[in-house]
Design an enzyme around this catalytic site. Structure first.
Site, PDB file in Angstrom:
ATOM      1  N   ASP A  13       0.071  -0.869  -0.944  1.00 48.23           N
ATOM      2  CA  ASP A  13       1.843  -0.750  -1.099  1.00 48.23           C
ATOM      3  C   ASP A  13       2.260   0.999  -1.238  1.00 48.23           C
ATOM      4  OD1 ASP A  13       4.972  -0.907   0.370  1.00 48.23           O
ATOM      5  OD2 ASP A  13       4.914   0.491  -2.057  1.00 48.23           O
ATOM      6  N   TYR A  18       4.704   8.967  -4.683  1.00 50.61           N
ATOM      7  CA  TYR A  18       3.058   8.031  -6.001  1.00 50.61           C
ATOM      8  C   TYR A  18       2.532   9.061  -5.866  1.00 50.61           C
ATOM      9  CZ  TYR A  18       6.025   4.035  -4.642  1.00 50.61           C
ATOM     10  OH  TYR A  18       7.201   2.997  -4.723  1.00 50.61           O
ATOM     11  N   LYS A  43       4.868   5.990   2.621  1.00 49.60           N
ATOM     12  CA  LYS A  43       6.972   6.248   2.941  1.00 49.60           C
ATOM     13  C   LYS A  43       7.041   8.313   2.800  1.00 49.60           C
ATOM     14  CE  LYS A  43       7.294   2.191  -0.308  1.00 49.60           C
ATOM     15  NZ  LYS A  43       6.446   2.338  -1.161  1.00 49.60           N
ATOM     16  N   HIS A  76      11.732   6.046   3.303  1.00 49.04           N
ATOM     17  CA  HIS A  76      11.430   5.194   1.804  1.00 49.04           C
ATOM     18  C   HIS A  76      12.944   5.704   0.917  1.00 49.04           C
ATOM     19  CE1 HIS A  76       8.456   5.742  -2.518  1.00 49.04           C
ATOM     20  NE2 HIS A  76       9.919   5.219  -2.061  1.00 49.04           N
TER      21      HIS A  76
HETATM   22  N1  LIG Z   1      10.411   1.048  -2.256  1.00 49.49           N
HETATM   23  C1  LIG Z   1      11.003   2.196  -3.701  1.00 49.49           C
HETATM   24  O1  LIG Z   1      12.013   2.459  -3.757  1.00 49.49           O
HETATM   25  C2  LIG Z   1      10.595   0.975  -4.643  1.00 49.49           C
HETATM   26  C3  LIG Z   1      10.753   1.716  -5.687  1.00 49.49           C
HETATM   27  C4  LIG Z   1      10.207   0.958  -6.778  1.00 49.49           C
HETATM   28  C5  LIG Z   1       8.832  -0.116  -6.923  1.00 49.49           C
HETATM   29  N2  LIG Z   1       8.763   0.040  -5.093  1.00 49.49           N
HETATM   30  C6  LIG Z   1       6.717  -0.566  -5.616  1.00 49.49           C
HETATM   31  O2  LIG Z   1       7.314  -1.761  -5.382  1.00 49.49           O
HETATM   32  C7  LIG Z   1       5.983  -2.165  -6.307  1.00 49.49           C
HETATM   33  C8  LIG Z   1       6.362  -3.319  -7.394  1.00 49.49           C
HETATM   34  O3  LIG Z   1       7.232  -3.000  -8.493  1.00 49.49           O
HETATM   35  P1  LIG Z   1       7.375  -2.598  -9.892  1.00 49.49           P
HETATM   36  O4  LIG Z   1       6.445  -1.659 -10.063  1.00 49.49           O
HETATM   37  O5  LIG Z   1       8.743  -1.644 -10.213  1.00 49.49           O
HETATM   38  O6  LIG Z   1       7.704  -3.552 -10.790  1.00 49.49           O
HETATM   39  P2  LIG Z   1       6.571  -4.718 -10.817  1.00 49.49           P
HETATM   40  O7  LIG Z   1       6.215  -5.218 -10.125  1.00 49.49           O
HETATM   41  O8  LIG Z   1       8.844  -6.027 -10.931  1.00 49.49           O
HETATM   42  O9  LIG Z   1       6.564  -5.201 -12.173  1.00 49.49           O
HETATM   43  C9  LIG Z   1       5.855  -4.573 -13.056  1.00 49.49           C
HETATM   44  C10 LIG Z   1       5.899  -4.649 -14.223  1.00 49.49           C
HETATM   45  O10 LIG Z   1       5.596  -6.007 -14.316  1.00 49.49           O
HETATM   46  C11 LIG Z   1       4.477  -5.645 -15.764  1.00 49.49           C
HETATM   47  N3  LIG Z   1       3.578  -7.182 -15.157  1.00 49.49           N
HETATM   48  C12 LIG Z   1       2.695  -7.126 -13.821  1.00 49.49           C
HETATM   49  N4  LIG Z   1       2.758  -8.770 -14.000  1.00 49.49           N
HETATM   50  C13 LIG Z   1       2.715  -8.933 -15.330  1.00 49.49           C
HETATM   51  C14 LIG Z   1       1.743 -10.265 -15.970  1.00 49.49           C
HETATM   52  N5  LIG Z   1       1.378 -11.095 -15.182  1.00 49.49           N
HETATM   53  N6  LIG Z   1       2.318 -10.018 -17.272  1.00 49.49           N
HETATM   54  C15 LIG Z   1       2.902  -8.645 -17.644  1.00 49.49           C
HETATM   55  N7  LIG Z   1       3.685  -8.249 -16.927  1.00 49.49           N
HETATM   56  C16 LIG Z   1       3.074  -7.971 -15.828  1.00 49.49           C
HETATM   57  C17 LIG Z   1       3.420  -4.378 -15.246  1.00 49.49           C
HETATM   58  O11 LIG Z   1       2.940  -4.266 -15.951  1.00 49.49           O
HETATM   59  P3  LIG Z   1       1.440  -3.197 -15.633  1.00 49.49           P
HETATM   60  O12 LIG Z   1       2.052  -1.836 -16.435  1.00 49.49           O
HETATM   61  O13 LIG Z   1       0.591  -3.001 -17.295  1.00 49.49           O
HETATM   62  O14 LIG Z   1       1.014  -3.085 -14.892  1.00 49.49           O
HETATM   63  C18 LIG Z   1       4.713  -3.327 -14.236  1.00 49.49           C
HETATM   64  O15 LIG Z   1       5.143  -2.877 -16.002  1.00 49.49           O
HETATM   65  C19 LIG Z   1       5.662  -0.854  -7.393  1.00 49.49           C
HETATM   66  O16 LIG Z   1       4.344  -0.587  -6.509  1.00 49.49           O
HETATM   67  C20 LIG Z   1       6.327   0.271  -5.930  1.00 49.49           C
HETATM   68  O17 LIG Z   1       5.064  -0.093  -4.955  1.00 49.49           O
HETATM   69  C21 LIG Z   1       8.590   0.136  -4.096  1.00 49.49           C
END
Ligand SMILES: NC(=O)c1ccc[n+]([C@@H]2O[C@H](COP(=O)([O-])OP(=O)(O)OC[C@H]3O[C@@H](n4cnc5c(N)ncnc54)[C@H](OP(=O)(O)O)[C@@H]3O)[C@@H](O)[C@H]2O)c1
Length: 201
Positions: A13, A18, A43, A76
Protein backbone atom coordinates in the site's frame (compact mmCIF):
# COMPACT_ATOMS: atom_id res chain seq x y z
CA UNK A 1 9.98 -3.52 2.31
CA UNK A 2 12.57 -6.02 1.04
CA UNK A 3 12.31 -7.96 4.32
CA UNK A 4 8.52 -7.94 4.07
CA UNK A 5 8.60 -9.36 0.55
CA UNK A 6 11.14 -11.95 1.62
CA UNK A 7 8.92 -13.26 4.44
CA UNK A 8 5.86 -13.42 2.21
CA UNK A 9 4.07 -10.06 2.15
CA UNK A 10 2.48 -9.56 -1.28
CA UNK A 11 0.13 -6.59 -0.77
CA UNK A 12 1.81 -3.19 -0.90
CA UNK A 13 0.00 0.00 0.00
CA UNK A 14 1.69 3.16 -1.18
CA UNK A 15 0.51 6.66 -2.12
CA UNK A 16 1.76 9.76 -3.85
CA UNK A 17 1.43 11.46 -0.43
CA UNK A 18 3.92 9.01 1.16
CA UNK A 19 6.66 9.93 -1.34
CA UNK A 20 7.87 6.32 -1.54
CA UNK A 21 6.40 4.94 -4.77
CA UNK A 22 9.84 4.75 -6.39
CA UNK A 23 11.41 2.91 -3.44
CA UNK A 24 8.46 0.50 -3.29
CA UNK A 25 8.94 -0.40 -6.94
CA UNK A 26 12.70 -0.78 -6.51
CA UNK A 27 12.11 -3.27 -3.68
CA UNK A 28 9.64 -5.22 -5.82
CA UNK A 29 12.11 -5.41 -8.71
CA UNK A 30 14.99 -6.37 -6.38
CA UNK A 31 12.89 -9.18 -4.90
CA UNK A 32 12.86 -11.01 -8.24
CA UNK A 33 9.13 -11.66 -7.81
CA UNK A 34 6.93 -11.45 -10.89
CA UNK A 35 4.83 -8.28 -11.08
CA UNK A 36 1.72 -10.43 -11.25
CA UNK A 37 2.53 -11.95 -7.86
CA UNK A 38 2.35 -8.57 -6.07
CA UNK A 39 -0.76 -6.48 -5.41
CA UNK A 40 0.12 -2.78 -5.50
CA UNK A 41 -2.22 -0.03 -4.34
CA UNK A 42 -1.49 3.67 -4.77
CA UNK A 43 -3.55 6.77 -4.08
CA UNK A 44 -4.34 10.16 -5.59
CA UNK A 45 -2.99 13.01 -3.49
CA UNK A 46 -5.28 15.77 -2.23
CA UNK A 47 -4.08 18.60 -4.45
CA UNK A 48 -4.77 16.73 -7.70
CA UNK A 49 -8.56 16.33 -7.75
CA UNK A 50 -9.38 18.21 -10.96
CA UNK A 51 -9.53 15.83 -13.96
CA UNK A 52 -6.43 17.10 -15.81
CA UNK A 53 -4.46 17.03 -12.55
CA UNK A 54 -5.76 13.51 -11.80
CA UNK A 55 -4.51 12.29 -15.20
CA UNK A 56 -1.09 13.90 -14.71
CA UNK A 57 -0.81 12.55 -11.15
CA UNK A 58 -1.72 9.03 -12.25
CA UNK A 59 0.87 9.18 -15.07
CA UNK A 60 3.45 10.25 -12.46
CA UNK A 61 2.47 7.40 -10.13
CA UNK A 62 2.93 4.83 -12.92
CA UNK A 63 6.20 6.39 -13.95
CA UNK A 64 7.54 6.49 -10.36
CA UNK A 65 6.55 2.86 -9.95
CA UNK A 66 7.85 1.89 -13.38
CA UNK A 67 4.80 -0.36 -13.83
CA UNK A 68 2.26 -0.18 -16.63
CA UNK A 69 -0.62 -0.75 -14.22
CA UNK A 70 -1.56 -0.63 -10.54
CA UNK A 71 -3.82 -3.25 -9.02
CA UNK A 72 -5.85 -0.65 -7.13
CA UNK A 73 -5.94 3.14 -7.32
CA UNK A 74 -7.73 5.14 -4.61
CA UNK A 75 -8.88 8.72 -4.06
CA UNK A 76 -6.95 9.31 -0.82
CA UNK A 77 -9.50 11.69 0.76
CA UNK A 78 -12.91 12.97 -0.42
CA UNK A 79 -12.11 16.66 0.28
CA UNK A 80 -15.62 18.12 0.30
CA UNK A 81 -14.25 21.62 0.88
CA UNK A 82 -11.78 21.78 -2.02
CA UNK A 83 -12.49 22.00 -5.77
CA UNK A 84 -16.13 22.74 -4.84
CA UNK A 85 -16.32 19.28 -3.27
CA UNK A 86 -16.52 17.80 -6.76
CA UNK A 87 -14.99 14.41 -6.03
CA UNK A 88 -17.56 12.98 -8.50
CA UNK A 89 -15.59 14.26 -11.50
CA UNK A 90 -12.44 13.02 -9.78
CA UNK A 91 -14.05 9.58 -9.56
CA UNK A 92 -15.14 9.71 -13.22
CA UNK A 93 -11.51 10.32 -14.14
CA UNK A 94 -10.45 7.24 -12.19
CA UNK A 95 -13.07 5.32 -14.20
CA UNK A 96 -11.04 6.19 -17.33
CA UNK A 97 -7.98 4.45 -15.86
CA UNK A 98 -10.09 1.42 -15.04
CA UNK A 99 -11.47 1.31 -18.60
CA UNK A 100 -8.02 1.59 -20.21
CA UNK A 101 -6.66 -1.13 -17.91
CA UNK A 102 -4.00 0.95 -16.17
CA UNK A 103 -5.88 0.58 -12.88
CA UNK A 104 -7.10 -3.01 -12.51
CA UNK A 105 -9.54 -1.73 -9.89
CA UNK A 106 -10.45 1.65 -8.41
CA UNK A 107 -11.64 2.70 -5.00
CA UNK A 108 -11.71 5.40 -2.37
CA UNK A 109 -10.29 6.12 1.04
CA UNK A 110 -11.68 7.97 4.05
CA UNK A 111 -15.10 8.26 2.41
CA UNK A 112 -18.07 8.66 4.75
CA UNK A 113 -21.56 7.36 3.94
CA UNK A 114 -22.69 10.64 2.38
CA UNK A 115 -19.71 10.62 0.02
CA UNK A 116 -20.41 7.02 -1.01
CA UNK A 117 -24.09 7.83 -1.54
CA UNK A 118 -23.14 10.73 -3.82
CA UNK A 119 -20.98 8.45 -5.97
CA UNK A 120 -23.78 5.86 -6.09
CA UNK A 121 -26.30 8.47 -7.22
CA UNK A 122 -24.13 10.17 -9.83
CA UNK A 123 -21.78 7.54 -11.29
CA UNK A 124 -21.86 4.00 -12.66
CA UNK A 125 -18.92 2.31 -10.95
CA UNK A 126 -19.10 1.10 -7.36
CA UNK A 127 -15.74 1.60 -5.57
CA UNK A 128 -14.04 -1.76 -5.10
CA UNK A 129 -12.65 -0.65 -1.75
CA UNK A 130 -13.07 2.05 0.90
CA UNK A 131 -9.86 2.26 2.94
CA UNK A 132 -10.77 3.73 6.34
CA UNK A 133 -9.49 3.86 9.88
CA UNK A 134 -10.62 0.71 11.75
CA UNK A 135 -9.19 -0.90 14.89
CA UNK A 136 -10.56 -2.10 18.22
CA UNK A 137 -10.71 1.48 19.59
CA UNK A 138 -12.55 2.76 16.49
CA UNK A 139 -14.78 0.05 15.01
CA UNK A 140 -16.22 2.40 12.35
CA UNK A 141 -19.22 0.09 11.96
CA UNK A 142 -21.62 2.47 10.23
CA UNK A 143 -19.32 3.03 7.24
CA UNK A 144 -18.33 -0.65 7.23
CA UNK A 145 -22.02 -1.60 7.24
CA UNK A 146 -22.74 0.63 4.26
CA UNK A 147 -19.84 -1.04 2.43
CA UNK A 148 -21.16 -4.52 3.22
CA UNK A 149 -24.60 -3.61 1.88
CA UNK A 150 -23.17 -2.16 -1.33
CA UNK A 151 -20.35 -4.60 -2.17
CA UNK A 152 -17.60 -2.14 -1.20
CA UNK A 153 -14.78 -3.96 0.59
CA UNK A 154 -13.54 -2.24 3.74
CA UNK A 155 -9.77 -2.01 4.11
CA UNK A 156 -8.68 -1.10 7.64
CA UNK A 157 -5.92 1.45 8.03
CA UNK A 158 -3.99 1.66 11.30
CA UNK A 159 -5.32 -1.84 12.06
CA UNK A 160 -3.31 -2.12 15.29
CA UNK A 161 -4.08 1.50 16.26
CA UNK A 162 -0.50 2.50 15.47
CA UNK A 163 0.78 0.02 18.01
CA UNK A 164 -1.54 1.13 20.86
CA UNK A 165 -3.31 -2.24 21.04
CA UNK A 166 -0.07 -4.07 21.70
CA UNK A 167 -0.03 -3.37 25.45
CA UNK A 168 -3.80 -3.37 25.94
CA UNK A 169 -4.46 -5.59 28.98
CA UNK A 170 -7.60 -7.24 27.53
CA UNK A 171 -5.90 -7.99 24.22
CA UNK A 172 -2.81 -9.25 26.06
CA UNK A 173 -4.99 -11.63 28.10
CA UNK A 174 -6.61 -13.00 24.92
CA UNK A 175 -3.18 -13.35 23.33
CA UNK A 176 -1.91 -15.33 26.34
CA UNK A 177 -4.98 -17.56 26.29
CA UNK A 178 -4.66 -18.45 22.58
CA UNK A 179 -0.86 -18.47 22.43
CA UNK A 180 -0.53 -15.64 19.89
CA UNK A 181 0.90 -12.12 19.97
CA UNK A 182 -1.45 -9.16 20.59
CA UNK A 183 -0.86 -8.02 16.99
CA UNK A 184 -1.92 -11.44 15.68
CA UNK A 185 -5.06 -11.37 17.84
CA UNK A 186 -6.09 -8.00 16.46
CA UNK A 187 -5.35 -8.93 12.85
CA UNK A 188 -7.55 -12.04 13.35
CA UNK A 189 -10.31 -9.76 14.72
CA UNK A 190 -10.19 -7.78 11.46
CA UNK A 191 -10.22 -10.89 9.31
CA UNK A 192 -13.20 -12.30 11.20
CA UNK A 193 -15.04 -9.04 10.56
CA UNK A 194 -14.31 -9.54 6.82
CA UNK A 195 -12.10 -6.48 6.56
CA UNK A 196 -8.88 -6.35 4.57
CA UNK A 197 -6.01 -5.33 6.79
CA UNK A 198 -2.37 -4.55 6.42
CA UNK A 199 0.42 -3.47 8.69
CA UNK A 200 3.38 -1.22 8.25
CA UNK A 201 5.68 -4.16 8.93
N1 LIG B 1 -5.68 5.88 3.67
C1 LIG B 1 -5.22 6.60 4.68
O1 LIG B 1 -5.61 7.77 4.85
C2 LIG B 1 -4.23 6.00 5.62
C3 LIG B 1 -3.95 6.63 6.84
C4 LIG B 1 -3.02 6.04 7.71
C5 LIG B 1 -2.41 4.84 7.34
N2 LIG B 1 -2.69 4.26 6.13
C6 LIG B 1 -2.05 3.00 5.71
O2 LIG B 1 -2.17 2.05 6.76
C7 LIG B 1 -0.92 1.42 6.99
C8 LIG B 1 -0.83 0.97 8.41
O3 LIG B 1 -1.23 2.00 9.28
P1 LIG B 1 -0.30 2.65 10.40
O4 LIG B 1 1.14 2.46 10.07
O5 LIG B 1 -0.82 4.04 10.63
O6 LIG B 1 -0.71 1.89 11.70
P2 LIG B 1 -0.60 0.40 12.27
O7 LIG B 1 -0.25 -0.60 11.21
O8 LIG B 1 -1.81 0.20 13.09
O9 LIG B 1 0.62 0.55 13.31
C9 LIG B 1 1.94 0.77 12.90
C10 LIG B 1 2.78 1.06 14.12
O10 LIG B 1 2.77 -0.08 14.95
C11 LIG B 1 4.11 -0.52 15.13
N3 LIG B 1 4.11 -1.97 15.06
C12 LIG B 1 3.66 -2.76 14.05
N4 LIG B 1 3.76 -4.06 14.38
C13 LIG B 1 4.30 -4.10 15.61
C14 LIG B 1 4.65 -5.17 16.50
N5 LIG B 1 4.42 -6.44 16.17
N6 LIG B 1 5.19 -4.83 17.69
C15 LIG B 1 5.40 -3.55 18.03
N7 LIG B 1 5.08 -2.48 17.23
C16 LIG B 1 4.53 -2.77 16.05
C17 LIG B 1 4.91 0.05 14.00
O11 LIG B 1 6.22 0.21 14.43
P3 LIG B 1 7.45 0.44 13.38
O12 LIG B 1 7.29 1.80 12.84
O13 LIG B 1 8.65 0.25 14.24
O14 LIG B 1 7.29 -0.61 12.32
C18 LIG B 1 4.22 1.38 13.79
O15 LIG B 1 4.67 2.36 14.70
C19 LIG B 1 0.10 2.49 6.61
O16 LIG B 1 1.35 1.92 6.29
C20 LIG B 1 -0.57 3.16 5.42
O17 LIG B 1 -0.23 2.47 4.22
C21 LIG B 1 -3.59 4.81 5.29
Amino acid sequence: MSNALEIGYRHIDTAEMYGNEKEVAEAVRASGLARGDIFVTSKLNNSFHEPEAVRAAFDTTLSELGFDYVDLFLIHWPLPTLYDGDFVSTWRTLEEFHRDGRARSIGVSNFQIEHLEKLAAETDTVPAVNQIEVHPYFANDAVRGYGQEHQIATEAWSPIAQGKVLDDSTIMQIADRVGKTPAQVVLRWHIQRNDICFRSR
